[in-house]
Design an enzyme around this catalytic site. Structure first.
Site, PDB file in Angstrom:
ATOM      1  N   LEU A  13       0.825  -1.211   0.000  1.00  0.00           N
ATOM      2  CA  LEU A  13       0.000   0.000   0.000  1.00  0.00           C
ATOM      3  C   LEU A  13       0.859   1.261   0.000  1.00  0.00           C
ATOM      4  O   LEU A  13       2.023   1.222   0.406  1.00  0.00           O
ATOM      5  CB  LEU A  13      -0.884   0.025   1.264  1.00  0.00           C
ATOM      6  CG  LEU A  13      -1.959  -1.057   1.402  1.00  0.00           C
ATOM      7  CD1 LEU A  13      -2.598  -0.963   2.796  1.00  0.00           C
ATOM      8  CD2 LEU A  13      -3.016  -0.919   0.309  1.00  0.00           C
ATOM      9  N   SER A  14       0.277   2.360  -0.407  1.00  0.00           N
ATOM     10  CA  SER A  14       0.946   3.649  -0.294  1.00  0.00           C
ATOM     11  C   SER A  14       1.256   3.898   1.187  1.00  0.00           C
ATOM     12  O   SER A  14       0.395   3.703   2.042  1.00  0.00           O
ATOM     13  CB  SER A  14       0.017   4.744  -0.837  1.00  0.00           C
ATOM     14  OG  SER A  14       0.620   5.999  -0.675  1.00  0.00           O
ATOM     15  N   GLY A  15       2.473   4.268   1.463  1.00  0.00           N
ATOM     16  CA  GLY A  15       2.858   4.543   2.848  1.00  0.00           C
ATOM     17  C   GLY A  15       3.310   3.318   3.623  1.00  0.00           C
ATOM     18  O   GLY A  15       3.660   3.415   4.812  1.00  0.00           O
ATOM     19  N   GLY A  17       6.030   1.595   3.106  1.00  0.00           N
ATOM     20  CA  GLY A  17       7.476   1.658   3.355  1.00  0.00           C
ATOM     21  C   GLY A  17       8.341   1.209   2.180  1.00  0.00           C
ATOM     22  O   GLY A  17       9.550   1.027   2.334  1.00  0.00           O
ATOM     23  N   SER A  86       1.683  -1.794  -7.293  1.00  0.00           N
ATOM     24  CA  SER A  86       1.393  -3.014  -8.077  1.00  0.00           C
ATOM     25  C   SER A  86       0.317  -3.874  -7.416  1.00  0.00           C
ATOM     26  O   SER A  86       0.604  -4.956  -6.922  1.00  0.00           O
ATOM     27  CB  SER A  86       2.665  -3.824  -8.354  1.00  0.00           C
ATOM     28  OG  SER A  86       3.605  -3.799  -7.307  1.00  0.00           O
TER      29      SER A  86
HETATM   30  P1  ADP Z   1       5.663   3.848   0.186  1.00  0.00           P
HETATM   31  O1  ADP Z   1       6.889   4.031  -0.651  1.00  0.00           O
HETATM   32  O2  ADP Z   1       5.325   2.394   0.382  1.00  0.00           O
HETATM   33  O3  ADP Z   1       4.492   4.653  -0.252  1.00  0.00           O
HETATM   34  P2  ADP Z   1       7.157   5.361   2.170  1.00  0.00           P
HETATM   35  O4  ADP Z   1       8.455   4.634   2.212  1.00  0.00           O
HETATM   36  O5  ADP Z   1       7.078   6.625   1.369  1.00  0.00           O
HETATM   37  O6  ADP Z   1       6.014   4.340   1.673  1.00  0.00           O
HETATM   38  O7  ADP Z   1       6.652   5.682   3.653  1.00  0.00           O
HETATM   39  C1  ADP Z   1       6.744   4.770   4.714  1.00  0.00           C
HETATM   40  C2  ADP Z   1       6.779   5.489   6.075  1.00  0.00           C
HETATM   41  O8  ADP Z   1       6.815   4.503   7.115  1.00  0.00           O
HETATM   42  C3  ADP Z   1       8.000   6.359   6.251  1.00  0.00           C
HETATM   43  O9  ADP Z   1       7.614   7.551   6.895  1.00  0.00           O
HETATM   44  C4  ADP Z   1       8.912   5.498   7.173  1.00  0.00           C
HETATM   45  O10 ADP Z   1       9.765   6.281   7.961  1.00  0.00           O
HETATM   46  C5  ADP Z   1       7.896   4.735   8.012  1.00  0.00           C
HETATM   47  N1  ADP Z   1       8.383   3.449   8.563  1.00  0.00           N
HETATM   48  C6  ADP Z   1       8.268   3.038   9.835  1.00  0.00           C
HETATM   49  N2  ADP Z   1       8.807   1.808  10.034  1.00  0.00           N
HETATM   50  C7  ADP Z   1       9.285   1.432   8.836  1.00  0.00           C
HETATM   51  C8  ADP Z   1       9.976   0.251   8.388  1.00  0.00           C
HETATM   52  N3  ADP Z   1      10.254  -0.787   9.201  1.00  0.00           N
HETATM   53  N4  ADP Z   1      10.310   0.184   7.090  1.00  0.00           N
HETATM   54  C9  ADP Z   1      10.006   1.196   6.253  1.00  0.00           C
HETATM   55  N5  ADP Z   1       9.378   2.331   6.606  1.00  0.00           N
HETATM   56  C10 ADP Z   1       9.019   2.465   7.897  1.00  0.00           C
END
Ligand code: ADP
Length: 178
Positions: A13-15, A17, A86
Site C-alpha cells: 500500500l501507499s505509505g 514503506g 502493483s
Molecule cells: P511507500 O513508498 O510504500 O508509499 P514510504 O516509504 O514513502 O512508503 O513511507 C513509509 C513510512 O513509514 C515512512 O515515513 C517510514 O519512515 C515509516 N516506517 C516506519 N517503520 C518502517 C519500516 N520498518 N520500514 C520502512 N518504513 C518504515
C-alpha cells in the site's frame, strides 16, 4: 560484494514503506560496489508511463512497462529495485514468470497504519473524494499469497526490514561477500 542480476519487486500500500526500504538498501548496496537501479512507481509515471491513469488496464500497462525495463537490466547483471504499489496479483505473477530472477517483497503494514502515517497526504484526499481509485480506499489491493519476503513495517524497524531482504538475497545466491 559480488552480485547477480535480479529484480526485487517491492509491493504494498501507499505509505507501507516501499520507498524507504528500497532507497536505504540501495544506498547500502551501492556503497559496497553493486550495480543497482531503482524503478520507482511515482517517478516512472512521470516519464516511461506518463499519461496512464489508475484503471485496472492502465495500472497493468504501467506495471508491464516497468517489468519490461526491469527484465532488460536484470539479464545484464544489474540489481533492480522496483518500488510500486502493483496492486494486482496476476500481473506480478506474470512478471515473476517472465523475469525468472525475481524476488517479491511484500511491504506490509495495516491500512490504518498507512493511513495514519499519510506520508504524502493522499489518504486524506482519497477519503474526501478528491482522489478517486485510491488503492486500499476506493481501489483493490491484492496482497501476495506467497511472497519471497514479508516486511511488517508496523512491527519491525527499518534496519530489521532491510536485513530480511539482504538475508534473502544472500540465501538465494544473488549477493555474495567477496
Ligand atoms: P511507500 O513508498 O510504500 O508509499 P514510504 O516509504 O514513502 O512508503 O513511507 C513509509 C513510512 O513509514 C515512512 O515515513 C517510514 O519512515 C515509516 N516506517 C516506519 N517503520 C518502517 C519500516 N520498518 N520500514 C520502512 N518504513 C518504515
Amino acid at each position: 560484494m559480488q552480485h547477480r542480476g535480479v529484480t526485487v519487486w517491492f509491493t504494498g500500500l501507499s505509505g507501507a514503506g516501499k520507498t524507504t526500504i528500497s532507497h536505504a538498501l540501495a544506498d547500502k548496496l551501492r556503497s559496497q560496489g553493486c550495480k543497482l537501479e531503482i524503478l520507482d512507481g511515482d517517478i516512472v509515471r512521470e516519464n516511461l508511463t506518463k499519461g496512464l491513469g489508475f484503471s485496472k488496464e492502465d495500472r497493468d500497462t504501467n506495471i508491464r512497462r516497468i517489468g519490461f525495463v526491469a527484465h532488460l537490466l536484470t539479464r545484464n547483471g544489474v540489481i533492480v529495485f522496483v518500488s510500486a504499489i502493483s496492486p494486482y496479483r496476476a500481473i506480478r505473477e506474470e512478471l515473476k514468470e517472465k523475469i525468472g530472477d525475481f524476488v517479491e517483497v511484500f511491504v506490509n503494514a495495516p491500512l490504518a497504519v498507512c493511513e495514519d502515517r499519510d506520508v504524502k497526504g493522499l489518504y486524506k484526499k482519497a477519503r474526501s473524494g478528491e482522489i478517486a481509485q485510491f488503492t486500499g480506499i476506493s481501489d483493490p489491493y491484492e496482497a501476495p499469497e506467497n511472497p519471497t519476503v514479508e516486511c511488517r513495517t508496523d512491527l519491525e524497524t527499518l534496519e530489521e526490514s532491510m536485513a530480511k531482504v539482504m538475508k534473502t538475497l544472500e540465501e538465494l545466491g544473488y549477493l555474495t561477500a567477496e
